[in-house]
Design a protein around this motif. Structure first.
Motif, PDB file in Angstrom:
ATOM      1  N   ILE A  59      27.323  48.576  44.884  1.00 49.21           N
ATOM      2  CA  ILE A  59      26.287  47.498  45.350  1.00 49.21           C
ATOM      3  C   ILE A  59      26.598  46.463  45.593  1.00 49.21           C
ATOM      4  O   ILE A  59      27.124  45.574  44.635  1.00 49.21           O
ATOM      5  N   GLU A  60      26.894  45.996  46.833  1.00 47.73           N
ATOM      6  CA  GLU A  60      27.072  44.331  46.103  1.00 47.73           C
ATOM      7  C   GLU A  60      25.828  43.590  46.981  1.00 47.73           C
ATOM      8  O   GLU A  60      24.769  43.878  47.535  1.00 47.73           O
ATOM      9  N   THR A  61      25.072  42.060  45.963  1.00 45.31           N
ATOM     10  CA  THR A  61      24.462  41.363  45.905  1.00 45.31           C
ATOM     11  C   THR A  61      24.797  40.899  47.691  1.00 45.31           C
ATOM     12  O   THR A  61      25.417  40.943  48.455  1.00 45.31           O
ATOM     13  N   THR A  62      23.353  40.416  47.677  1.00 46.28           N
ATOM     14  CA  THR A  62      23.073  40.175  49.388  1.00 46.28           C
ATOM     15  C   THR A  62      22.161  38.095  49.487  1.00 46.28           C
ATOM     16  O   THR A  62      21.778  38.135  50.593  1.00 46.28           O
ATOM     17  N   GLY A  63      22.158  38.334  48.576  1.00 50.66           N
ATOM     18  CA  GLY A  63      21.692  36.259  48.493  1.00 50.66           C
ATOM     19  C   GLY A  63      22.589  35.070  48.884  1.00 50.66           C
ATOM     20  O   GLY A  63      23.505  35.880  49.943  1.00 50.66           O
ATOM     21  N   ALA A  64      21.955  34.079  48.695  1.00 51.19           N
ATOM     22  CA  ALA A  64      22.666  33.414  49.348  1.00 51.19           C
ATOM     23  C   ALA A  64      23.961  33.012  48.922  1.00 51.19           C
ATOM     24  O   ALA A  64      24.098  33.139  48.196  1.00 51.19           O
ATOM     25  N   LYS A  72      39.589  31.178  37.491  1.00 50.26           N
ATOM     26  CA  LYS A  72      40.641  30.931  38.649  1.00 50.26           C
ATOM     27  C   LYS A  72      40.386  31.832  40.238  1.00 50.26           C
ATOM     28  O   LYS A  72      40.962  31.632  41.483  1.00 50.26           O
ATOM     29  N   ALA A  73      38.873  32.517  39.953  1.00 50.54           N
ATOM     30  CA  ALA A  73      38.348  32.707  41.465  1.00 50.54           C
ATOM     31  C   ALA A  73      37.513  30.962  42.174  1.00 50.54           C
ATOM     32  O   ALA A  73      37.372  30.115  41.429  1.00 50.54           O
ATOM     33  N   THR A  74      38.051  31.435  43.748  1.00 52.79           N
ATOM     34  CA  THR A  74      38.328  30.398  44.660  1.00 52.79           C
ATOM     35  C   THR A  74      36.993  30.865  45.799  1.00 52.79           C
ATOM     36  O   THR A  74      36.924  32.640  45.551  1.00 52.79           O
ATOM     37  N   GLY A  75      36.536  29.883  46.315  1.00 49.00           N
ATOM     38  CA  GLY A  75      36.232  29.835  47.593  1.00 49.00           C
ATOM     39  C   GLY A  75      34.365  30.344  47.418  1.00 49.00           C
ATOM     40  O   GLY A  75      33.678  30.319  46.461  1.00 49.00           O
ATOM     41  N   LYS A  76      33.634  31.249  48.511  1.00 48.18           N
ATOM     42  CA  LYS A  76      32.635  31.253  48.504  1.00 48.18           C
ATOM     43  C   LYS A  76      31.183  33.177  47.774  1.00 48.18           C
ATOM     44  O   LYS A  76      32.469  34.199  48.070  1.00 48.18           O
ATOM     45  N   ARG A  77      30.629  33.141  47.225  1.00 46.35           N
ATOM     46  CA  ARG A  77      30.455  34.898  46.934  1.00 46.35           C
ATOM     47  C   ARG A  77      28.947  34.818  47.347  1.00 46.35           C
ATOM     48  O   ARG A  77      28.312  33.696  47.550  1.00 46.35           O
ATOM     49  N   LYS A  78      28.349  35.559  47.475  1.00 45.03           N
ATOM     50  CA  LYS A  78      27.065  35.688  47.971  1.00 45.03           C
ATOM     51  C   LYS A  78      26.060  36.321  46.027  1.00 45.03           C
ATOM     52  O   LYS A  78      26.240  37.437  45.454  1.00 45.03           O
ATOM     53  N   GLY A  79      24.891  35.161  46.377  1.00 45.27           N
ATOM     54  CA  GLY A  79      24.105  35.581  45.421  1.00 45.27           C
ATOM     55  C   GLY A  79      23.332  36.756  44.907  1.00 45.27           C
ATOM     56  O   GLY A  79      23.234  37.007  45.979  1.00 45.27           O
ATOM     57  N   ILE A  80      22.944  36.779  44.147  1.00 47.38           N
ATOM     58  CA  ILE A  80      21.615  37.981  43.801  1.00 47.38           C
ATOM     59  C   ILE A  80      20.318  37.718  43.929  1.00 47.38           C
ATOM     60  O   ILE A  80      19.658  36.835  43.865  1.00 47.38           O
ATOM     61  N   CYS A  81      19.428  38.310  44.230  1.00 49.14           N
ATOM     62  CA  CYS A  81      18.445  38.059  45.224  1.00 49.14           C
ATOM     63  C   CYS A  81      17.736  39.675  44.437  1.00 49.14           C
ATOM     64  O   CYS A  81      17.791  40.923  43.939  1.00 49.14           O
ATOM     65  N   LYS A  82      16.102  39.264  44.365  1.00 39.87           N
ATOM     66  CA  LYS A  82      15.174  40.481  43.659  1.00 39.87           C
ATOM     67  C   LYS A  82      15.461  41.709  44.773  1.00 39.87           C
ATOM     68  O   LYS A  82      15.436  42.644  44.177  1.00 39.87           O
ATOM     69  N   SER A 112      19.797  33.246  36.649  1.00 38.62           N
ATOM     70  CA  SER A 112      19.166  31.781  37.321  1.00 38.62           C
ATOM     71  C   SER A 112      19.500  32.573  38.438  1.00 38.62           C
ATOM     72  O   SER A 112      17.452  31.445  39.276  1.00 38.62           O
ATOM     73  N   GLN A 113      20.199  33.071  39.042  1.00 36.34           N
ATOM     74  CA  GLN A 113      20.004  32.921  40.745  1.00 36.34           C
ATOM     75  C   GLN A 113      18.539  34.384  40.981  1.00 36.34           C
ATOM     76  O   GLN A 113      17.955  33.804  41.627  1.00 36.34           O
ATOM     77  N   LEU A 114      18.705  35.047  40.443  1.00 39.57           N
ATOM     78  CA  LEU A 114      17.519  36.300  39.868  1.00 39.57           C
ATOM     79  C   LEU A 114      15.873  34.894  40.352  1.00 39.57           C
ATOM     80  O   LEU A 114      15.402  35.535  41.107  1.00 39.57           O
ATOM     81  N   LEU A 115      16.472  34.267  38.953  1.00 38.75           N
ATOM     82  CA  LEU A 115      14.597  33.775  38.951  1.00 38.75           C
ATOM     83  C   LEU A 115      14.597  33.389  39.967  1.00 38.75           C
ATOM     84  O   LEU A 115      13.064  33.141  40.372  1.00 38.75           O
ATOM     85  N   ASN A 116      15.489  32.583  40.648  1.00 41.04           N
ATOM     86  CA  ASN A 116      15.101  31.247  41.626  1.00 41.04           C
ATOM     87  C   ASN A 116      14.394  31.918  42.907  1.00 41.04           C
ATOM     88  O   ASN A 116      14.250  31.533  44.574  1.00 41.04           O
ATOM     89  N   SER A 117      15.596  33.263  42.866  1.00 42.05           N
ATOM     90  CA  SER A 117      14.453  34.224  44.563  1.00 42.05           C
ATOM     91  C   SER A 117      13.103  35.359  44.051  1.00 42.05           C
ATOM     92  O   SER A 117      12.929  35.257  45.102  1.00 42.05           O
TER      93      SER A 117
END
Length: 235
Positions: A59-64, A72-82, A112-117
């Motif tokens: 399942i893909e994350t849908t956060g900010a 070595k990873a580059t670019g943007k990703r979606k963070g985790i949220c509740k 940290s992303q989860l707590l922030n959500s």
């Protein structure tokens, strides 16, 4: 059920005789403790890899949006949220996975992303449900939340990837959710080897070995889901 056990070892480490005489601290104890911790970390990461399911159970994350942070990873990703954890709960419920015995392992940044959500009240309730003795930081949507510096790793094609392999620009960090009856593991005792007073190297040589293995138990893979970083649409 049977499955193969892998053998994990540390590189032999030399403690020169001069170090044991001249240093004010016990270098042998310090070095050996670090070696054992590294061995335990390697085994834990391989357990996570062996339990990581294929794309059908991702399942893909849908956060900010966040910056990619694996090696070595580059670019943007979606963070985790509740909402993502709620989605995991819904999937487990639909698959008739028991409520008790559910776990979700996150890496440090995902945690940290989860707590922030969470709202302030949700955060307070979450932390109040912690069970530090068992490594549980809190409970959310039926999952016992655990955290380590690294959790699972996936390719862009949603295939599990071992941390020991070279990083790629498109790699995706992932959390791992499982039910305790859906996975299994075997872990032997750590065996220490020593060669004190080695005449060739003028010191003491030590190394460690442990045998371990794990796998997903159910053939249908239910009760194990990877929460893999989503990638924003190109704009």
């Amino acid at each position: 059920m049977t499955f193969p056990l892998d053998e994990y070892t540390t590189d032999p480490v030399l403690i020169p005789n001069a170090d044991t005489v001249e240093l004010s601290y016990d270098k042998r104890e310090s070095v050996l403790r670090q070696d054992k911790l590294k061995l335990q970390d390697d085994v834990a990461l391989d357990f996570v890899f062996n339990w990581s399911p294929a794309a059908a159970q991702c399942i893909e994350t849908t956060g900010a949006e966040i910056d990619a942070y694996t090696d070595k990873a580059t670019g943007k990703r979606k963070g985790i949220c509740k909402a993502d954890v709620l989605g995991l709960m819904t999937k487990f419920n639909n698959d008739d996975i028991p409520q008790e015995g559910r776990y979700l392992l996150l890496d440090a940044q995902m945690y940290s992303q989860l707590l922030n959500s969470l709202t302030e009240n949700e955060n307070t309730a979450f932390l109040a449900s912690a069970d530090a003795q068992n490594g549980i930081l809190g409970k959310l949507f039926s999952f016992n939340i655990m955290m380590r510096s690294r959790a699972a790793l996936y390719t862009a094609a949603k295939a599990p990837k071992a941390w020991s392999t070279a990083g790629a620009a498109t790699d995706l960090a992932a959390g791992l959710a499982w039910h305790e009856q859906s996975v299994c593991r075997a872990l032997g005792e750590v065996k220490a080897f020593e060669n004190e007073g080695d005449a060739t190297y003028y010191g003491d040589i030590y190394s460690f070995l442990v045998r371990a293995g794990g796998r997903i138990m159910r053939e249908d893979k239910k009760g194990v889901i990877a929460l893999v970083q989503g990638t924003p649409a190109a704009g």
